[in-house]
Design an enzyme around this catalytic site. Structure first.
Site, PDB file in Angstrom:
ATOM      1  N   LYS A   1       4.906  -3.851  -5.046  1.00  0.00           N
ATOM      2  CA  LYS A   1       3.464  -3.594  -5.090  1.00  0.00           C
ATOM      3  C   LYS A   1       3.223  -2.104  -5.318  1.00  0.00           C
ATOM      4  O   LYS A   1       3.723  -1.270  -4.570  1.00  0.00           O
ATOM      5  CB  LYS A   1       2.794  -4.044  -3.786  1.00  0.00           C
ATOM      6  CG  LYS A   1       1.291  -3.692  -3.722  1.00  0.00           C
ATOM      7  CD  LYS A   1       0.605  -4.301  -2.500  1.00  0.00           C
ATOM      8  CE  LYS A   1      -0.820  -3.782  -2.320  1.00  0.00           C
ATOM      9  NZ  LYS A   1      -1.490  -4.320  -1.113  1.00  0.00           N
TER      10      LYS A   1
ATOM     11  N   LYS B   1       6.375  -1.694  -1.232  1.00  0.00           N
ATOM     12  CA  LYS B   1       5.090  -1.184  -1.727  1.00  0.00           C
ATOM     13  C   LYS B   1       5.129   0.339  -1.761  1.00  0.00           C
ATOM     14  O   LYS B   1       5.632   0.965  -0.829  1.00  0.00           O
ATOM     15  CB  LYS B   1       3.986  -1.705  -0.800  1.00  0.00           C
ATOM     16  CG  LYS B   1       2.593  -1.149  -1.048  1.00  0.00           C
ATOM     17  CD  LYS B   1       1.554  -1.791  -0.107  1.00  0.00           C
ATOM     18  CE  LYS B   1       0.235  -1.063  -0.137  1.00  0.00           C
ATOM     19  NZ  LYS B   1      -0.765  -1.598   0.807  1.00  0.00           N
TER      20      LYS B   1
ATOM     21  N   ASP C   1       0.812  -5.649   5.242  1.00  0.00           N
ATOM     22  CA  ASP C   1       1.459  -4.498   4.605  1.00  0.00           C
ATOM     23  C   ASP C   1       1.796  -3.480   5.693  1.00  0.00           C
ATOM     24  O   ASP C   1       0.915  -2.813   6.230  1.00  0.00           O
ATOM     25  CB  ASP C   1       0.529  -3.874   3.562  1.00  0.00           C
ATOM     26  CG  ASP C   1       0.259  -4.805   2.369  1.00  0.00           C
ATOM     27  OD1 ASP C   1       0.605  -5.995   2.458  1.00  0.00           O
ATOM     28  OD2 ASP C   1      -0.294  -4.328   1.363  1.00  0.00           O
TER      29      ASP C   1
END
Lengths: 242, 242
Positions: free
Chosen positions: A194, A165, A92
């Site tokens: 996400k 995300k 991430d």
């Protein structure tokens, strides 16, 4: 949604800088027991955590350029590659926010491409999520905030990353919001989403999924799945920092 | 203390992830005008900022492993070295907090030595400061918190770094405190001390200096120096996040 449907959407997360070995160990054990999608830990923990997860279906996720996104693209690329070598199968990456705020798709894309190339050269099937700190982008407000988030979606999509995300969970502007998830579905065609940052109860988790979130980054994962098992119906709580 | 005595102790700091080029530019201009010790920016900005500072007495300071300190020692070493090549002459490195909380001097020292070796090999006279997030360490409370901070001082001293620094300004436990600075002077013999995180007025800045701080990390640098010029006597405000 069954508890196991929910569990397989959760990145069980421990990222606070003062986390000690027993706390990280507990998170890994819980992730295996509940069959969460992954354990998400800082790079310093990846070697140990990926070893513990070996032979289980739980992925090892880590973070890159976290949480500010202000390290250089080259450093993000090296950090991603190094974490993958240590056993991470999902990374991430925090984007450099000024590119997004200034609607500079080319610069944002160039940064992400550098990370993607290094990461995929190390492991071709690595899952790459890009954190765009949506609350900070939307704070600009109205059309300008929405345009920053649209820029983010475009750069993430064009660089071939898998997920966009919402949040690190560390920014004072706040964490995930239903609005941010909806805008990501609107502008991020083809991207998975996400939602993370300040999601602390089942109602908030469900609201994110209803808005289109494919994955949730949670610390309160066990409590939330247990709440679903017990048919919980509490009202959503405001999201916030970690 | 004269305004220029104060100014030469200040690292004029802009580390928020959403800082845009005009804001960073303004901080550099102010640092030159007020003759601050340095401008402190994230690694992504070092190239531009060090170019702007060339030929002035103001140093270019950056941060490494910031703000969580949870990247791997090798990555911190690479990041430090890369920033120095870009023009940084001072690097503020965040220590891995679990080593300090667990009173593991050897592990903490080994991490810092890796950064020191890489940094000094790139530039022998680089100034290295180690951020130990004192509020988080002291949160453990009483003798245990003090022992964590003593561990930090010992590791920083033994690894040959120049400064021990209180806080990133990003940790929810808070920023600098007079207590932390006093403990650093007590346990960190021979070390310089930098107080940073949430120092927003002259009275607080002066309290830190009286407690023994040699350098201050501030965003409100201009307001604080101006307050001194005008002979300000406001009461200290509580310190906090950035």
């Amino acid at each position: 949604m069954t508890p196991s449907d929910l569990a397989r959407r959760i990145d069980h997360t421990i990222l606070k800088p003062e986390a000690l070995p027993p706390e990280v160990h507990k998170v890994v054990t819980e992730a295996i027991e509940y069959a969460f999608a992954s354990v998400c830990v800082a790079p310093a923990w990846v070697g140990k955590v990926s070893a513990m997860l070996k032979g289980t279906p739980v992925a090892c996720c880590t973070v890159v350029g976290f949480p500010n996104g202000t390290s250089k693209p080259t450093l993000k690329a090296i950090e991603a590659s190094s974490a993958i070598k240590d056993g991470a199968t999902e990374v991430d990456v925090v984007a450099f926010l000024p590119f997004l705020i200034n609607h500079d798709v080319d610069a944002a894309k160039a940064e992400l491409m550098e990370v993607v190339r290094a990461a995929r050269a190390t492991r071709s099937d690595v899952v790459i999520k890009v954190i765009v700190e949506s609350a900070a982008l939307l704070k600009a407000g109205g059309e300008k905030g929405e345009r920053a988030l649209a820029t983010a979606c475009q750069a993430v999509r064009q660089s071939g990353c898998d997920f966009i995300k919402t949040s690190t969970g560390f920014h004072p502007a706040g964490g995930a919001s239903v609005e941010a998830v909806r805008l990501m579905k609107k502008y991020g065609e083809g991207l998975l989403v996400k939602a993370s940052g300040g999601i602390r109860d089942l109602a908030t988790a469900q609201a994110m999924i209803e808005a289109g979130a494919d994955r949730l980054g949670l610390s309160a994962s066990v409590a939330i799945v247990e709440e679903l098992k017990q048919g919980g119906t509490k009202a959503p709580q405001p999201t916030g920092g970690y």
